[in-house]
Design a protein around this motif. Structure first.
Motif, mmCIF file in Angstrom:
data_model
loop_
_atom_site.group_PDB
_atom_site.id
_atom_site.type_symbol
_atom_site.label_atom_id
_atom_site.label_comp_id
_atom_site.label_asym_id
_atom_site.label_seq_id
_atom_site.Cartn_x
_atom_site.Cartn_y
_atom_site.Cartn_z
ATOM 1 N N ARG A 122 0.839 -1.207 0.000
ATOM 2 C CA ARG A 122 0.000 0.000 0.000
ATOM 3 C C ARG A 122 0.870 1.251 0.000
ATOM 4 O O ARG A 122 0.602 2.218 -0.724
ATOM 5 C CB ARG A 122 -0.915 0.025 1.231
ATOM 6 N N THR A 124 3.972 1.804 -1.105
ATOM 7 C CA THR A 124 4.652 2.134 -2.357
ATOM 8 C C THR A 124 3.660 2.439 -3.478
ATOM 9 O O THR A 124 3.958 3.252 -4.360
ATOM 10 C CB THR A 124 5.608 1.003 -2.771
ATOM 11 N N ASP A 125 2.483 1.823 -3.453
ATOM 12 C CA ASP A 125 1.467 2.169 -4.453
ATOM 13 C C ASP A 125 1.057 3.634 -4.311
ATOM 14 O O ASP A 125 0.978 4.378 -5.306
ATOM 15 C CB ASP A 125 0.236 1.271 -4.298
ATOM 16 N N VAL A 126 0.786 4.043 -3.077
ATOM 17 C CA VAL A 126 0.393 5.436 -2.833
ATOM 18 C C VAL A 126 1.543 6.376 -3.165
ATOM 19 O O VAL A 126 1.357 7.423 -3.803
ATOM 20 C CB VAL A 126 -0.051 5.624 -1.366
ATOM 21 N N TYR A 128 4.238 6.047 -5.237
ATOM 22 C CA TYR A 128 4.599 6.239 -6.643
ATOM 23 C C TYR A 128 3.473 6.884 -7.445
ATOM 24 O O TYR A 128 3.733 7.525 -8.469
ATOM 25 C CB TYR A 128 5.073 4.927 -7.257
ATOM 26 N N ALA A 129 2.242 6.759 -6.974
ATOM 27 C CA ALA A 129 1.161 7.520 -7.607
ATOM 28 C C ALA A 129 1.401 9.015 -7.417
ATOM 29 O O ALA A 129 1.149 9.823 -8.323
ATOM 30 C CB ALA A 129 -0.184 7.110 -7.013
ATOM 31 N N LYS A 130 1.904 9.388 -6.262
ATOM 32 C CA LYS A 130 2.234 10.785 -5.999
ATOM 33 C C LYS A 130 3.454 11.225 -6.810
ATOM 34 O O LYS A 130 3.496 12.332 -7.357
ATOM 35 C CB LYS A 130 2.519 10.983 -4.505
ATOM 36 N N LEU A 132 4.653 10.196 -9.674
ATOM 37 C CA LEU A 132 4.436 10.371 -11.109
ATOM 38 C C LEU A 132 3.705 11.675 -11.428
ATOM 39 O O LEU A 132 3.798 12.179 -12.550
ATOM 40 C CB LEU A 132 3.656 9.176 -11.661
ATOM 41 N N LYS A 133 2.997 12.222 -10.442
ATOM 42 C CA LYS A 133 2.291 13.491 -10.650
ATOM 43 C C LYS A 133 3.100 14.692 -10.168
ATOM 44 O O LYS A 133 2.670 15.835 -10.343
ATOM 45 C CB LYS A 133 0.958 13.463 -9.894
ATOM 46 N N ALA A 149 7.136 -0.318 -8.161
ATOM 47 C CA ALA A 149 6.575 -0.100 -6.821
ATOM 48 C C ALA A 149 6.590 -1.388 -6.009
ATOM 49 O O ALA A 149 6.904 -1.380 -4.810
ATOM 50 C CB ALA A 149 5.158 0.454 -6.925
ATOM 51 N N ALA A 200 2.706 9.456 2.088
ATOM 52 C CA ALA A 200 2.198 8.148 1.675
ATOM 53 C C ALA A 200 2.021 7.222 2.876
ATOM 54 O O ALA A 200 1.060 6.440 2.932
ATOM 55 C CB ALA A 200 3.149 7.516 0.657
#
Length: 256
Positions: A122, A124-126, A128-130, A132-133, A149, A200
């Motif tokens: 959870r 690393t998913d959260v 790397y979503a941040k 990339l933006k 991730a 995150a």
């Protein structure tokens, strides 16, 4: 592999001399504490037979002990305190650590306390979503493979005391270091990475207690600063090393 060595000195001290022996080592310990070659030390007494004592000293290396400490004035002062008990030594040898190491279950690992593999997935998913933006970090990860991730989740999990899956599947510490070579990570990028990782951790529901977050923050600071160094033009690639194992540090978890 570490160059540290552990010296064990086993004594048999008659009960009538034990108080003087302990007093002598209390004085001598100051010389060990002052020695740059000494990592740590501990004198233990046998519970089943009070005449048996073991002194454990971790040295930076056997050579540092023999050529450094033993040829220093500190050793002469140390020896002066414990000389009356040299004849009571049963064993005095250096031992190299092996790959067999670990901790018991009296204190949970950071990995278990955080919630195991699901928690770090959870995180690393959260994260790397941040990333990339993010305007500062996004370009650095423009070609991020979809499995990245998950690999980082395995890495952090192993560092925090979880399964050695990253080492087995990806190659350990040297593999992680190689991922940063030539990236030329800047200090502002490192700071942003740290801030987003903390955000995150909050969003992913990692434990918020002071002890866990202190250990978590310490690793994030350490790891990102190494990443900056190894991404630079003058970095020396390290020798093959195992994945670092992080622990609670000075403050174990509060368990009422």
């Amino acid at each position: 592999m570490t160059t540290q060595t552990v010296e064990y000195i086993r004594y048999r001290i008659p009960e009538a001399q034990s108080a003087e022996f302990l007093a002598a080592y209390t004085r001598a310990a100051g010389r060990l504490a002052a020695a740059p070659q000494c990592v740590d030390y501990e004198l233990a007494r046998c519970e089943e037979d009070f005449e048996h004592f073991i002194l454990r000293i971790t040295w930076t290396s056997t050579e540092d002990h023999i050529e450094g400490f033993r040829k220093s004035d500190l050793f002469q002062d140390f020896l002066a305190e414990i000389r009356p008990y040299v004849g009571n030594i049963d064993e005095m040898r250096h031992y190299k650590p092996t790959s067999v190491r670990g901790t018991g279950a009296s204190v949970p690992s950071l990995y278990d306390w955080a919630g195991g593999a699901d928690a770090f997935a959870r995180l690393t998913d959260v994260f790397y979503a941040k990333v990339l933006k993010d305007d500062l970090l996004g370009p650095l990860f423009a070609d991020l493979p979809p499995e990245h991730a998950g690999h980082v989740a395995l890495w952090i999990g192993e560092v925090f005391g979880g399964p050695s899956t990253y080492s087995e599947q990806q190659g350990g510490h040297s593999h992680m270091v190689a991922k940063h070579v030539g990236k030329h990570i800047t200090e502002p990028q490192r700071r942003r990475w740290v801030n987003l990782m903390h955000d995150a951790a909050d969003e992913a529901g990692l434990p918020s207690d002071a002890e866990f977050r202190s250990a978590f923050s310490a690793y994030i600071e350490w790891g990102t600063r190494l990443a900056v160094y190894f991404s630079g033009p003058d970095a020396d690639r390290p020798a093959e090393q195992p994945v670092p194992l992080w622990n609670w540090g000075a403050a174990p978890p509060y368990q009422p």
